[in-house]
Scaffold this active site. Structure first.
Site, PDB file in Angstrom:
ATOM      1  N   HIS A 159       0.824  -1.206   0.000  1.00  0.00           N
ATOM      2  CA  HIS A 159       0.000   0.000   0.000  1.00  0.00           C
ATOM      3  C   HIS A 159       0.859   1.258   0.000  1.00  0.00           C
ATOM      4  O   HIS A 159       0.363   2.362  -0.295  1.00  0.00           O
ATOM      5  CB  HIS A 159      -0.932   0.005   1.221  1.00  0.00           C
ATOM      6  CG  HIS A 159      -2.325   0.421   0.905  1.00  0.00           C
ATOM      7  ND1 HIS A 159      -2.619   1.430   0.009  1.00  0.00           N
ATOM      8  CD2 HIS A 159      -3.526  -0.018   1.363  1.00  0.00           C
ATOM      9  CE1 HIS A 159      -3.943   1.578  -0.071  1.00  0.00           C
ATOM     10  NE2 HIS A 159      -4.501   0.724   0.736  1.00  0.00           N
ATOM     11  N   ASP A 387      -6.946  -9.699 -19.207  1.00  0.00           N
ATOM     12  CA  ASP A 387      -6.691 -10.884 -20.039  1.00  0.00           C
ATOM     13  C   ASP A 387      -5.182 -11.086 -20.201  1.00  0.00           C
ATOM     14  O   ASP A 387      -4.500 -10.279 -20.832  1.00  0.00           O
ATOM     15  CB  ASP A 387      -7.364 -10.690 -21.408  1.00  0.00           C
ATOM     16  CG  ASP A 387      -7.173 -11.881 -22.338  1.00  0.00           C
ATOM     17  OD1 ASP A 387      -6.568 -12.894 -21.915  1.00  0.00           O
ATOM     18  OD2 ASP A 387      -7.625 -11.795 -23.486  1.00  0.00           O
TER      19      ASP A 387
END
Length: 443
Positions: A159, A387
């Site tokens: 983070h 993808d």
């Protein structure tokens, strides 16, 4: 059902990072983020079983494309130096693990929730709290192949490097490089723009992230997924808007689910005779707040909190849903309008920018008179269509976030519904699951 690790290594950028980029300074907003990893697991199916040599090629192909991606995302191959508030871009590398599951993806997906949730951590490369120390990678990846030829890609990103929007920019860059049809023009769309530290530097006098440490994990917490279909959310919206003429806006699906869950939590506190403040923090993406709007490849942490609270008093009437929807809406509007002015001003008012973070910190730090919750939405992010060469994911998940009273919301498979991944203590979770309003709209 076992998952066996075959290889664990560090992947370095394909091109060494120039010495001029060695010290990557974090921004004001990065400094406000906790020392923890953001987890995400994407699951892909194939129509036939891949032979072992093809699975080996998958591992190698993803490793090569990851190495190329790290050349652009060079901070992810470095290490965070928490006491100096910068990333040492030393090309030490991202953790890359290759694993093999001795079962089919469909077997895992068809498991009952209790069994499935117990296995989620096995698809991640590390514990999400293994972050912030000098030896902790800023990016860890675990690629698991199934007997059927399916693939799970589990990722943990620090983070301190970025939020989910930045995470998606990285994933899209990597996936585009991995597709045989990917080209340089496509990749360029997902090249990171590292501009936050220049525009919003961490003030010298500002406290380091040690003042914003994550809260300790609680062992008696459990995670559940509450699923709300699009038609049920439409029904809920119509109900809310018909009951209160003061609601002039069209509540979003996320706002409605936050309100539904928050009302249930307030009702639980009232029923238990508690007299506390119920405090909710909604994570707000500031990319759309900045004027002009920030580009999608704006990398780093660029979020704040919209905070709202309700005083819970025994004997009061139950707080109605339209009131909570309006409270959440007003809180978000106040935050975004205030930030829009502050972010566009050449002189940064860091006291104002810090206020939502300070309010959130105060609510969770040793305050027994407050029940604090955080809601974050990952709806409409691009990982749903990512993808790598095998089409879109058939499922995506997180795992136990280790921080109780946290809710992560994601789009459902159809796209118009919401899956709320809720982490609560066991007692409150049982009461939440019995709430009649939730049961009325949940699948």
């Amino acid at each position: 059902m076992e998952i066996n690790v075959n290889v664990s290594k560090l992947v370095k950028p394909s091109t060494p990072t120039p010495s001029t980029l060695r010290n990557f300074h974090i921004s004001f907003f990065d400094d406000k983020s906790g020392n923890e990893n953001v987890p995400l697991i994407l699951y892909y199916s194939t129509s036939h079983k891949e032979p072992n040599d093809v699975q080996t090629n998958i591992f190698n192909h993803l490793e090569i494309s990851l190495s190329k991606t790290l050349t652009e995302f060079y901070p992810l191959a470095g290490r965070y130096t928490r006491h100096s508030s910068f990333i040492d871009c030393n090309d030490q590398g991202a953790l890359y693990i290759q694993a093999k599951a001795n079962f089919q993806l469909s077997e895992f997906l068809h498991l009952k929730w209790e069994l499935k949730s117990d296995m989620l951590q096995a698809f991640l490369p590390c514990d999400i709290r293994k972050a912030g120390e000098v030896d902790d990678p800023l990016l860890s990846v675990k690629v698991t192949t199934f007997d059927c030829g399916g693939v799970a890609i589990g990722m943990c990103i620090s983070h301190k490097f970025g939020d989910m929007a930045a995470f998606c920019t990285f994933i899209n860059n990597w996936a585009t490089r991995s597709r045989k049809t990917g080209n340089e023009l496509e990749v360029a769309k997902y090249s990171p723009l590292f501009a936050l530290a220049d525009r919003f530097p961490k003030p010298d006098q500002q406290l380091t992230d040690e003042a914003f440490e994550r809260s300790p994990s609680v062992n008696n917490s459990v995670m559940r997924v509450f699923s709300f279909k699009g038609y049920a959310i439409t029904k809920l919206r119509e109900k809310v808007m018909s009951e209160d003429n003061n609601i002039k806006h069209r509540p979003s699906k996320v706002q409605l689910i936050v309100a539904l869950l928050w009302k249930a939590l307030v009702d639980i506190d009232k029923a238990n005779g508690e007299s506390k403040v119920s405090f909710v923090s909604q994570v707000v993406n500031l990319r759309n707040v900045l004027v002009p709007k920030a580009p999608e490849n704006f990398c780093g942490n660029f979020v704040t909190f919209a905070n709202a609270q309700i005083k819970v008093s025994e004997g009061d009437n139950m707080v109605d849903l339209p009131l909570i929807v309006k409270l959440l809406h007003d809180s978000t509007n106040k935050t975004t309008s205030g930030y829009a002015r502050a972010l566009s001003h050449p002189e940064k008012d860091y006291d104002f920018l810090s206020k939502p973070f300070s309010e959130r910190l105060k609510s969770i730090t040793g305050n027994s008179d407050v029940n604090a919750y955080v809601f974050t939405s990952w709806c409409k992010f691009s990982f749903y269509t990512t993808d790598f060469g095998w089409g879109k994911p058939v499922w995506r998940s997180i795992t136990d976030m280790k921080t109780p009273q946290t809710v992560v919301m994601m789009d459902d498979e159809e796209g118009d519904g919401v899956e709320a991944w809720v982490l609560m203590d066991k007692k409150r979770m049982c009461e939440l699951e019995r709430d009649l309003n939730i049961k009325a709209y949940m699948v």
